[in-house]
Design an enzyme around this catalytic site. Structure first.
Site, short mmCIF file in Angstrom:
data_model
loop_
_atom_site.label_atom_id
_atom_site.label_comp_id
_atom_site.label_asym_id
_atom_site.label_seq_id
_atom_site.Cartn_x
_atom_site.Cartn_y
_atom_site.Cartn_z
N PHE A 312 38.60 49.12 39.06
CA PHE A 312 39.92 48.67 39.49
C PHE A 312 40.05 47.16 39.34
O PHE A 312 39.16 46.41 39.74
CB PHE A 312 40.15 49.01 40.97
CG PHE A 312 40.12 50.47 41.29
CD1 PHE A 312 41.27 51.23 41.26
CD2 PHE A 312 38.92 51.09 41.65
CE1 PHE A 312 41.24 52.58 41.57
CE2 PHE A 312 38.87 52.43 41.95
CZ PHE A 312 40.04 53.18 41.92
N ASP A 313 41.17 46.73 38.78
CA ASP A 313 41.56 45.34 38.95
C ASP A 313 42.01 45.22 40.41
O ASP A 313 42.41 46.21 41.02
CB ASP A 313 42.73 45.03 38.01
CG ASP A 313 43.27 43.64 38.24
OD1 ASP A 313 42.49 42.69 38.30
OD2 ASP A 313 44.51 43.51 38.37
N LYS A 314 41.94 44.04 41.00
CA LYS A 314 42.26 43.91 42.43
C LYS A 314 43.75 43.70 42.69
O LYS A 314 44.42 44.52 43.30
CB LYS A 314 41.47 42.76 43.05
CG LYS A 314 41.75 42.57 44.55
CD LYS A 314 40.88 41.47 45.14
CE LYS A 314 41.33 40.10 44.66
NZ LYS A 314 42.66 39.69 45.22
N VAL A 508 41.70 50.93 35.95
CA VAL A 508 43.04 50.88 36.53
C VAL A 508 43.50 49.44 36.63
O VAL A 508 42.83 48.61 37.26
CB VAL A 508 43.07 51.52 37.94
CG1 VAL A 508 44.50 51.60 38.46
CG2 VAL A 508 42.44 52.90 37.92
#
Length: 633
Positions: A312-314, A508
């Protein structure tokens, strides 16, 4: 139109006429004992029925493909030659009826496309030169036009509200039925419905370039794509059909029983195998589209069902993406430095820059010159004759800014509290520190746990933010790993390492900087609120940016793949049982075999269409916003 085309276009009429002739023949035979009418009716039914099948078989042979139509054509001709008119007529009727049933079923499973197309706006109220609004065709609207949307009307294009306010139902875009309030400067999407109020909008994207147009295009492309299972079946049929032909020929050679050989040809038709997987794929894609999840291809089901790790990107993915200044500190006289900071941040559209400007409010600004964006660091610019650096610790060190022990202690403390740092230095001297925090998306922790429950082994956050911030996010959400201070190429490199270890990896993200990882991942998942580049390079789009839809997508993918396997087992199992029955029973014949075949086609169709009603247990329903109790398909 040629004679062959006329016959093929009349397949449904031929099927109906054949069915009527068969009924007439049975009535004549069993009702009146008239064998002559019985034979004539069945001969005509056989000739009519085999015509479109033979044309299709000939077309396949011309491109060197031995199709199922070839098997049926040979079997029917053989049955007629041995004067078994009853079976030849019934076999052709059942085969044609099965083809009609398959076409009808695929059309119904494509209902998501039909519904989307029907929701597409056809007209718009456009402001003319005299200032009045007139109804025009949607294709007469250009970017920049001013349009009016009235209560109950469809928004015709993607645009920005310039006058008015109201509530819009965006279910056609996001799957979310709750109305969304729109006012001046709000973004609106084509195909959504204004439930109350009247608004005027400026057209930003029109026609096929609208979000709605792209959704239709993506779903159509996905439904026309082929999965690994379908490609396997294509290859399987290339050698399977010739094997059946050879088997029937050898049966005739060793038994001299023509009827037995012909029966093997009929029973060997893998009709259910051909239709079973496409029905599952199309139904699964349709279910996703209705729920705001766009599978860009049926191949995505296979990979998502086996995914090992999700990266995941944050910002904007695990977090809301709307950061705010949580705490700040200045060093010495910093009033002028804060004006310089606002001036520099005004040149950026980064979320952190917006947070800084919101915090500083109405403050004096200065002209900014020679702006230099430092990748992964921040911005350096000339403001009012001074060199101003705004960014992270790495940028300060690169600019050789004097950082004493107290300042470094402040940086460490801010990071431990989960802040992203925005440090300002003027002419090499530290002037200001701001700690900016983003909020975790509501319900995201439960969504991530649900993904683990579905078999995902690793959940990892990769971010360009500082390590302290990503560690706090990972700890709060129970992630497997957290890596900060990453550039886009670093994220892609980490992803590649996992793939090299044999893992199926999903990524994501929602930003332009995420596009390399989205493209490289086995499954790229874009948030619908993200950039066009991210959406274009992804394999899966969550249109309402709700992470609970990702767990739904994983559950749907697993169920769809299982459904495909079930249909393959049913299809092959039926063929094996029928062929065994030929040699080990006395009741099996062509008509019974074809009837069982068509029944198996109906079974796999019904099984595949169950996916249209699929809902993941315990997932949030888009329309009801409550836990679902629908049993998994």
């Amino acid at each position: 139109m040629s004679f062959q085309q006329k016959i093929l276009s009349s397949k449904n009429k031929i099927t109906l006429i054949s069915g009527i002739l068969i009924v007439i023949g049975f009535i004549a035979h069993f009702g009146f004992g008239n064998t002559q009418v019985f034979n004539i009716a069945f001969i005509i039914a056989s000739i009519l029925g085999v015509a479109p099948i033979a044309i299709q078989a000939f077309g396949a042979l011309k491109v060197k493909v031995i199709s199922i139509d070839v098997l049926v054509t040979i079997a029917v001709i053989g049955a007629v030659l041995i004067q078994n008119y009853e079976e030849s007529a019934i076999v052709t009727f059942l085969f044609l009826f099965g083809s009609w049933l398959e076409a009808r079923t695929l059309n119904s499973t494509r209902s998501a496309i039909k519904e989307l197309t029907e929701m597409a706006p056809e007209v718009a109220f456009k402001q003319m030169e005299n200032g009045e609004f007139e109804e025009v065709d949607i294709w007469d609207v250009d970017e920049g036009d001013i349009l009016q949307v009235r209560t109950g009307g469809k928004v015709p294009v993607d645009g920005t509200v310039i006058i008015g306010e109201g509530h819009i139902n965006e279910a056609s875009i996001t799957g979310e039925a709750d109305p969304v309030r729109k006012e001046t400067d709000s973004e609106v999407f084509a195909g959504t419905i204004l439930e109350n109020g009247t608004i005027q909008i400026r057209a930003d994207r029109v026609g096929e370039d609208t979000t709605f147009g792209k959704i239709i295009e993506l779903v159509e492309e996905a439904q026309d794509s082929k999965s690994a299972a379908e490609r396997f079946i294509d290859k399987f049929s290339q050698w399977y059909t010739p094997v059946v032909l050879v088997g029937a020929f050898l049966t005739w050679v060793f038994t001299q029983n023509v009827e037995l050989a012909i029966t093997i040809l009929v029973l060997g038709c893998p009709g259910a195998l051909v239709i079973g997987v496409p029905v599952s794929n199309v139904a699964g894609i349709g279910n996703g589209a209705k729920n705001g999840i766009l599978f860009k291809g049926s191949e995505t089901f296979q990979d998502l069902a086996k995914v090992d790790s999700i990266l995941f990107d944050k910002t904007g993915t695990l977090t809301v993406g709307n950061p705010e200044v949580a705490e700040s500190k200045t060093y010495g006289d910093a009033d002028l430095a804060l004006s310089y900071l606002a001036s520099v941040e005004g040149e950026s559209d980064h979320p952190l820059a917006k947070a800084v400007l919101s915090e500083l409010g109405d403050i004096e600004l200065y002209p900014v010159d020679n702006t230099d964006v430092v990748k992964g660091g921040g911005i350096v610019a000339e403001v009012n004759g001074s060199r101003v650096a705004v960014g992270n610790v790495a940028l300060m060190e690169q600019e050789k800014v004097k950082l004493n022990a107290k300042a470094r202690k402040d940086f460490e403390t801010y990071e431990k509290r989960g802040n992203s740092l925005v440090i300002t230095a003027v002419d090499g001297e530290l002037k200001a520190l701001m700690g900016i925090r983003d909020q975790i998306r509501p319900g995201i922790k439960e969504d991530l746990q649900a993904m683990k429950n579905l078999g995902v082994k690793n959940l990892v956050v990769l971010s360009g933010d500082n390590q302290g911030t990503v560690d706090l996010v990972a700890k709060e959400l129970g992630l497997t790993n957290a890596i900060g201070n990453l550039l886009p190429e670093d994220k892609a490199a980490y992803l590649k390492e996992l793939q090299a270890e044999g893992e199926i990896v999903a990524f994501v993200g929602d930003g332009v900087n995420d596009s390399p990882s989205l493209a490289m991942a086995d499954i790229g998942v874009a948030m619908g609120s993200g950039t066009d580049v991210a959406i274009e390079t992804s394999d899966l789009v969550l249109m309402n940016s709700d992470m609970s839809r990702l767990q739904y997508a994983i559950g749907l993918a697993k169920t769809t793949v299982n459904n495909m396997r079930q249909n393959i087992v049913i299809a092959i199992g039926v063929v094996l049982v029928l062929l065994s029955a030929v040699f080990f029973s006395e009741w099996m014949n062509m008509s019974i075999g074809m009837l069982v075949h068509e029944a198996s086609i109906l079974v796999v169709i019904v099984n595949g269409m169950r996916l249209l009603r699929y809902n993941l247990k315990g997932s949030k329903d888009f329309n009801e916003k409550e836990a679902s109790v629908v049993t998994e398909a």
